[in-house]
Write an enzyme that holds these catalytic residues in place. Structure first.
Site, PDB file in Angstrom:
ATOM      1  CG  HIS A   1     -12.458 -43.041  55.876  1.00 12.62           C
ATOM      2  ND1 HIS A   1     -11.290 -42.981  54.830  1.00 12.62           N
ATOM      3  CD2 HIS A   1     -12.622 -44.174  55.123  1.00 12.62           C
ATOM      4  CE1 HIS A   1     -11.431 -43.755  53.814  1.00 12.62           C
ATOM      5  NE2 HIS A   1     -12.827 -44.857  54.188  1.00 12.62           N
TER       6      HIS A   1
ATOM      7  CG  HIS B   1     -15.113 -47.750  57.046  1.00 10.75           C
ATOM      8  ND1 HIS B   1     -13.602 -48.398  56.741  1.00 10.75           N
ATOM      9  CD2 HIS B   1     -14.616 -47.066  56.042  1.00 10.75           C
ATOM     10  CE1 HIS B   1     -13.115 -48.066  56.030  1.00 10.75           C
ATOM     11  NE2 HIS B   1     -13.993 -46.851  55.186  1.00 10.75           N
TER      12      HIS B   1
ATOM     13  CG  ASP C   1     -16.180 -49.765  53.187  1.00  9.35           C
ATOM     14  OD1 ASP C   1     -15.115 -49.911  52.415  1.00  9.35           O
ATOM     15  OD2 ASP C   1     -17.142 -50.141  54.737  1.00  9.35           O
TER      16      ASP C   1
ATOM     17  CG  HIS D   1     -17.614 -46.302  49.217  1.00  9.46           C
ATOM     18  ND1 HIS D   1     -17.255 -46.799  47.746  1.00  9.46           N
ATOM     19  CD2 HIS D   1     -16.508 -46.268  50.192  1.00  9.46           C
ATOM     20  CE1 HIS D   1     -15.613 -47.440  48.177  1.00  9.46           C
ATOM     21  NE2 HIS D   1     -15.356 -46.528  49.540  1.00  9.46           N
TER      22      HIS D   1
END
Ligand SMILES: [Zn+2]
Length: 897
Positions: free
Chosen positions: A337, A333, A271, A429
């Protein structure tokens, strides 16, 4: 080996000498404040617009979040699932806050280090001294500054002056030292890998554990969560509570968690990228192992959208395009964020669709997958996904690579979690160096153990998710048809000494009966001073009560504040009297009212329960012994109850004064009725409980010894007050108790609650009162009671205890707007404005029409220095309550912002 806070550079060397390499920070010890000018150097006025003190403050905040994340996630595997999810969510939010902070600091450092700024070396020296030698820093703390040191290094590299070159060397050495710190923690982990066959065994990491133990002295997980607007609800209702109805699962909400994958099958997901450096390093490692993966990209890393909604791609988009070309799935995503569970409408849709537009612009091959930042989603977000034909992908194995600065520790965590789960989706990540470092070891081991890696092929397992609220329980009732009262207070005696508190006491009791316990005002007969003649008092009982419509399912409360007197009868017994306003001391045997008369009245009343409270002094009552003790609660409704509580203290004419113009006895009685008398926390205050609260409390602070018992003719029934749920939203308008009242209450409550207390009975003997056990209550009721206790504590300025009660209320009932507001206000009162704002935000989310919460929110933001948000909150307040008494003041506040 334990590590202590590193105070001086020399200690760093000593502490790590046991390690492979020796490193040292480049500066000697100094109690450095970040950004403070070096001692001895001239305080040159910096030309830069950068506020060095602000940068220094950001350094400290950065460290604060770094530490909080570690505390939040320490031993997180041992947490119950709900608490673990919340800890991760808040940890990630703190992490992203830090990411944004680092981005801003990067920009500030860029300016600060500009060759045009003559104060740059001094400013950097201060910041570096903080990182190198601040006495408050532990060695692991310094890992928080790695990225900033890297930025500083790049910045000073642009400057070719001699001081800049020296500074470059110094920062390089600092970075080396950070590497050494990391390697020392790694070493502990490697020993764990040496015993990989015994992975199930709990392995000690002493250095790391010691660091965590030090941090836990500074922060607690629960407090961090709470300050970020989270109270973790109880996983199971507390003992004694009635189970809530099971929520109905929503079948139409489908997401992939990875639990439905075949055995020994893993999906790797990455991510928050693409990252200019680490994304490609990760894809290169994956390629080496021939392993597929899904990357969830953040839209703003790919580009932006113009006014027409067209994609304008940036360099990040190229990284993403390359991933897709290499066969990796690239999903969405969100754009910024953001925590999408807190977003609605166009903003929410924009977060989803904006990134979808960017990804489609990169390649129509983009995967129709979405991952909610922090995994935080609401039903509207899920619906928006369905509309956009995107599927939500969650995870069941969290590497915590964003939280854990030690790569081997990340590897170890993933392997242990995969071991336990046997299958699933792993969350990584691709924006961290440590993820790059951790990944090969993860793949080595999983491949060796026969795990397979799945890529996105459109197959997924649906997991039902549920969030239906529990239905409200029917409240327990006391079963009285009507409530009656006779309330008498006499100060102005003509022939007896005047009293000071009695009328006010009567007034206070009357208000409590009407306002708190919903007695109808016309059924509260009140006689004050001149009204309280012998004839009027007797008439109140005989005419207004006995012949005025009292029924057998009713209750009667009688309160008398005035003189009492005792006369020795020829039999040798003491007989008590209450003294009406028109009584003559010389002949009170004929013009006062003997307690035996009260006893007769009590017996003649048809009401189910009658409770006489006499704030007057007698040494004896002249009553005969009544029936035995009470048993509760189902039977209570059937039994006649005739009870009396007297202030006692035979020889005193006037008791010591209590706060607010009340006698000590009545003040204590009022505190009991305010809720403190609910000794077993069941929401009901019985006469027995009230006596058990009042009698010991009063005798502990005065010379009085209250007496309590059943009157003759009683069948042991117990008078009941049902505590109403408080509805007050704390605000600046909430009044708190006077200093005097708080002081007395703290004395009254000094004794810890006991299962039984000894109290004088009405015949002058002693009796033990056992307080009845709690009846089953729903979690909603328990939550309400916790809130109410919190309110009382707030009024007594016991903020920590109040905070604990409101927290308890929210644990029991997470959607309890009242408790959320009140928790926020306790933070506000303690000048924790950011934390307060979070809870007021929570409140308006739970109850969007609650005007007072917007006012509180506005105040919190105003105090926190966020004028824009304060204005917005005030504006909503004024829209909701344009004619409120506070509205003009709020308009003034807005103008001043
Ligand atoms: Zn993320």
């Amino acid at each position: 080996m334990t590590s202590k806070p590193i105070k001086i550079a020399a200690t760093v060397v000593v502490a790590l000498a046991a390690g492979a390499g020796i490193y040292t920070f480049t500066r000697p010890a100094a109690t450095a404040t970040p950004g403070a000018p070096a001692s001895g150097s001239p305080a040159a006025a910096p030309q830069s617009t950068v506020d060095t003190a602000a940068v220094a403050a950001q350094f400290r905040d950065l460290l604060g979040n770094f530490r909080k994340i570690i505390v939040l996630l320490a031993d997180e595997q041992s947490l119950p699932e709900g608490a673990r999810d919340e800890a991760r969510k808040v940890g990630q939010a703190l992490f992203h806050e830090n990411q944004e902070r680092i981005a801003k600091l990067d920009a500030a450092l860029d300016q600060l280090t500009a060759p045009t700024n003559p104060g740059r070396f001094e400013a950097l020296d201060g910041l570096l001294r903080y990182i190198e030698s601040d006495p408050g820093l532990y060695d692991a703390d310094r890992l928080a500054f790695r990225e900033l040191l890297q930025s500083m290094l790049a910045d000073v590299a642009k400057d070719s002056s001699l001081p800049a070159i020296k500074l470059h060397k110094r920062i390089s050495e600092d970075l080396d030292a950070l590497g050494e710190i990391e390697r020392n923690y790694e070493k502990e982990i490697r020993q764990i890998f040496g015993n990989l066959g015994q992975r199930a065994i709990e392995l000690k990491r002493e250095r790391w554990d010691d660091y965590v133990a030090q941090l836990k002295k500074l922060y607690s997980r629960e407090q961090i969560l709470k300050e970020n607007g989270i109270v973790v609800p109880y996983a199971v209702p507390p003992a004694g509570s009635v189970p809530e109805a099971k929520p109905v699962p929503k079948k139409d909400e489908a997401e992939i968690f990875g639990l439905g994958l075949p055995k020994k099958t893993i999906v790797l997901t990455f991510d928050d990228g693409p990252h200019r450096r680490y994304t490609e390093e990760i894809s290169a490692i994956l390629k080496q192992y021939g392993v597929p993966a899904v990357f969830f990209n953040v839209g703003r890393n790919l580009g932006s959208l113009d006014a027409e909604g067209h994609a304008k791609l940036n360099a990040g988009a190229e990284v993403s395009r390359k991933l897709m070309k290499e066969g990796y799935a690239v999903g969405n995503h969100s754009f910024s964020h953001a925590q999408l569970s807190k977003q609605t409408g166009d903003k929410l849709k924009g977060e989803i669709l904006g990134t979808d537009t960017l990804l489609k612009a990169i390649s129509p091959e983009r995967a129709a997958l979405f991952r909610f930042p922090y995994g935080a989603r609401n039903s509207e977000g899920m619906a928006a996904l369905a509309d956009a034909h995107l599927k939500s992908v969650m995870w069941n194995i969290d590497s915590l690579d964003w939280a854990d600065p030690v790569p081997s520790s990340i590897t170890n965590r993933v392997l242990a979690s995969v071991d336990k789960a046997g299958r699933g989706i792993v969350l990584f990540h691709d924006i961290h160096e440590r993820t790059v470092k951790a990944l090969p070891a993860v793949l080595d081991k999983l491949i060796a153990e026969g795990y397979q890696f799945a890529g996105w092929d459109g197959t997924s397992f649906q997991v039902a998710k549920s969030s239906a609220p529990a239905p409200e329980k029917v409240p327990v009732t006391t079963g009285y048809a009507n409530s009656w009262a006779v309330v008498i207070g006499i100060d102005d005696y003509a022939k007896w000494p005047k009293l000071q508190y009695a009328v006010r006491d009567a007034q206070g009791i009357r208000e409590t009966l009407i306002e708190k316990f919903a007695f109808a005002p016309e059924r509260v007969v009140t006689l004050k001073n001149g009204e309280a003649t012998r004839n009027n008092i007797l008439a109140a009982f005989h005419d207004k009560l006995a012949h005025g419509g009292v029924q057998k399912n009713d209750r009667i409360f009688v309160f008398f504040a005035g003189h009492g007197a005792t006369r020795k009868l020829s039999s040798g017994r003491d007989l008590g009297y209450i003294v009406p306003v028109d009584s003559d001391p010389a002949q009170f045997a004929t013009d006062a009212i003997p307690m035996t008369e009260i006893q007769n009245i009590a017996e003649s009343l048809t009401a189910k329960h009658a409770f006489f409270v006499m704030d007057a002094c007698y040494s004896g009552l002249g009553l005969t012994r009544g029936a035995g003790s009470s048993s509760f609660l189902r039977d209570n409704a059937k039994r006649i109850g005739r009870q009396m509580l007297t202030a006692g203290g035979g020889d005193q004419l006037v008791a010591d004064g209590g706060p607010n113009g009340h006698s000590v006895f009545t003040w204590t009685l009022l505190q009991g009725l305010a809720g403190k008398g609910d000794l077993n926390g069941d929401g009901l205050i019985t006469a027995t409980e009230l006596a058990a609260y009042v009698a010991p409390a009063v005798s502990s602070v005065s010379n009085q010894t209250p007496a309590f018992g059943s009157l003759p003719g009683s069948e042991g029934g117990d008078f009941v007050f049902e505590l109403p749920g408080e509805t007050e939203f704390l605000s600046p308008n909430t009044t708190q108790l006077s200093t005097e009242a708080i002081a007395l209450n703290s004395k009254l409550d000094a004794k810890p609650a006991a299962a039984s207390v000894t109290v004088k009975d009405l015949q002058g003997g002693e009796q033990k009162i056992v307080t009845p056990g709690a009846v089953p209550s729903s979690t909603r009721q328990l939550a309400q009671r916790a809130n109410d206790r919190g309110l009382q504590l707030y009024k007594e300025k016991q903020y920590a205890a109040a905070e604990a009660q409101f927290t308890e209320a929210l644990k029991l009932r997470p959607d309890f707007a009242l408790a959320a507001n009140n928790l926020g206000f306790v933070f506000y009162k303690q000048e924790k404005y950011r934390e307060a704002a979070r809870w007021f935000e929570n409140t308006v989310k739970m109850d969007p029409s609650r005007a007072i919460a917007y006012l509180n929110l506005g105040d919190a933001y105003a105090k926190a220095g966020d004028a824009a948000k304060a204005k917005a909150a005030y504006k909503t307040y004024l829209e909701l309550a344009p004619t409120a008494a506070t509205a003009p003041a709020v308009r003034q506040k807005m103008e001043k912002l």
